[in-house]
Scaffold this active site. Structure first.
Site, PDB file in Angstrom:
ATOM      1  N   ASP A  58      57.884  31.693  28.920  1.00  0.00           N
ATOM      2  CA  ASP A  58      57.876  30.425  29.659  1.00  0.00           C
ATOM      3  C   ASP A  58      56.804  29.508  29.063  1.00  0.00           C
ATOM      4  O   ASP A  58      57.062  28.343  28.752  1.00  0.00           O
ATOM      5  CB  ASP A  58      57.575  30.714  31.137  1.00  0.00           C
ATOM      6  CG  ASP A  58      57.479  29.440  31.960  1.00  0.00           C
ATOM      7  OD1 ASP A  58      58.332  28.561  31.779  1.00  0.00           O
ATOM      8  OD2 ASP A  58      56.535  29.327  32.778  1.00  0.00           O
TER       9      ASP A  58
ATOM     10  N   ASP B 157      47.602  35.183  23.040  1.00  0.00           N
ATOM     11  CA  ASP B 157      46.617  34.116  22.837  1.00  0.00           C
ATOM     12  C   ASP B 157      46.591  33.689  21.366  1.00  0.00           C
ATOM     13  O   ASP B 157      46.610  32.509  21.026  1.00  0.00           O
ATOM     14  CB  ASP B 157      45.219  34.539  23.332  1.00  0.00           C
ATOM     15  CG  ASP B 157      44.785  35.908  22.854  1.00  0.00           C
ATOM     16  OD1 ASP B 157      45.619  36.657  22.288  1.00  0.00           O
ATOM     17  OD2 ASP B 157      43.597  36.250  23.019  1.00  0.00           O
TER      18      ASP B 157
END
Ligand code: IPM
Ligand code: MG
Length: 353
Positions: free
Chosen positions: A244, A220
């Protein structure tokens, strides 16, 4: 003769793959034998399955595979095992290409397409994401089930072994040795047990590369730092799903997802080369797609699978010149530049080889 398996894929991809084959034939005439194979939605239509065994076999026997993205709304309601994406994962696994290399670099002529503040972009953006490609949730057990109370539930398992982490870490450290010697490993070790093992193994591998400085970020936080201080990144190594997501973020930082090639490598140099963009069915057949991401895949293939560095340089230089000349497909168009279609873009690149 170098044997190249070619998977044209779905949506815009037959267009951009076609453009790439023309570029390759021009830059190294008579050196390739291309074998086209079916995979993805088009294979479902033709053979009733996304990854026919024969297609995989041809890729496995080839020296390298060039692949267009697959999928589209037409196949969105297929059962999970028959979706086009299953074909893609089948090729990656079947070719054992565990290391997906996704470069993110600002092309100088495209600096104005970078959405970041100028003072941030001006510090330079040039990093590589090394995404683990054949493990993690993508390949863990997928299950939909019913709880004892009769409620619908589902689970997907994220699993990594020591050796899967170790080999991808080595790829990242080796790359860093040829670059600015910084590796950032991205995980979620404050929550996930898998990430704690990831961190432990990466730290162990780091001991073999004393010149490289290693740091760790939670995913994050990493997504934030990538837009706050992108110039601080050199080589990022991360697991499949995080890679990804972060590589889509990276593509926007450098201007367009249509510009980024990727190479997927295993233990030998028989790579799989695919642009990181999808099949963009909404613009298929309209000559709008930017072929540059796939053309740069062609250059990566020449360099990494075939050691043809001069030819790869020529392609990359031609792309640079076309951009300097102000020619743009819609995805990278900004005021003051010239909007052209995908096939013209390809012609202009070929003219500059
Ligand atoms: C990518 C794509 C694929 C992935 C999809 C199409 C399965 O998003 O190559 O990044 O998730 O790996
Ligand atoms: Mg993706």
């Amino acid at each position: 003769m170098k044997k190249v398996a070619v998977i044209p894929g779905d949506g815009i991809c037959p267009e951009v793959i076609g453009a790439t084959l023309e570029v390759l034939k021009k830059v190294a005439p008579g050196q390739f034998e291309f074998r086209e194979v079916s995979m993805g939605g088009n294979a479902i239509d033709k053979y009733g399955e996304p990854m026919p065994a024969e297609s995989l076999k041809i890729c496995q026997e080839a020296d390298a595979t060039l692949l267009g993205a697959v999928g589209g709304p037409k196949w969105d309601n297929m059962p999970p095992d028959l979706r086009p994406e299953r074909g893609l994962l089948g090729v990656r696994k079947g070719l054992k290409v565990f290391a997906n290399i996704r470069p993110a670099k600002i092309f100088a002529p495209l600096a104005s397409a970078c959405p970041l503040r100028k003072d941030i972009a001006d510090k330079g953006i040039d990093f590589i994401i090394v995404r683990e490609l054949t493990g993690g949730i993508y390949f863990g057990k997928h299950e939909a089930f019913t709880t004892p109370d009769g409620e619908k539930a589902a689970r997907d398992v994220m699993e990594y072994t020591d050796h899967e982490i170790r080999r991808i870490a080595h790829v990242a450290f080796k790359m860093a040795m040829n670059r600015r010697k910084i590796v950032t490993s991205i995980d979620k070790a404050n929550i996930l047990t898998v990430s704690r093992l990831w961190r432990e193994v990466v730290e162990d591998v780091a001991k073999e590369y004393p010149e490289v400085s290693l740091n760790h970020l939670y995913v994050d936080n990493a997504s934030m730092q990538l837009i706050r201080v992108p110039h601080e990144f050199d080589v990022i190594v991360t697991e499949n799903t995080f890679g990804d997501i972060l590589s889509d973020e990276a593509s926007q930082i450098v201007g367009s997802i249509g510009m980024i090639p990727s190479a997927s490598l295993g233990d030998n140099n028989r790579g799989l080369y695919e642009p990181i963009h999808g099949s963009a069915p909404d613009i298929a057949g309209q000559d709008k797609a930017n072929p540059i991401g796939t053309i740069l895949c062609g250059a990566m293939m020449l360099r990494w699978s075939f050691g043809m560095n001069d030819e790869a340089d020529r392609i990359e230089r031609a792309v640079d010149e076309v951009l300097k000349a102000g020619l743009r497909t819609g995805d990278i168009f900004t005021e003051g530049t010239t909007l052209i279609g995908g096939s013209r873009m390809k012609d202009e690149i070929i003219a500059r080889l």
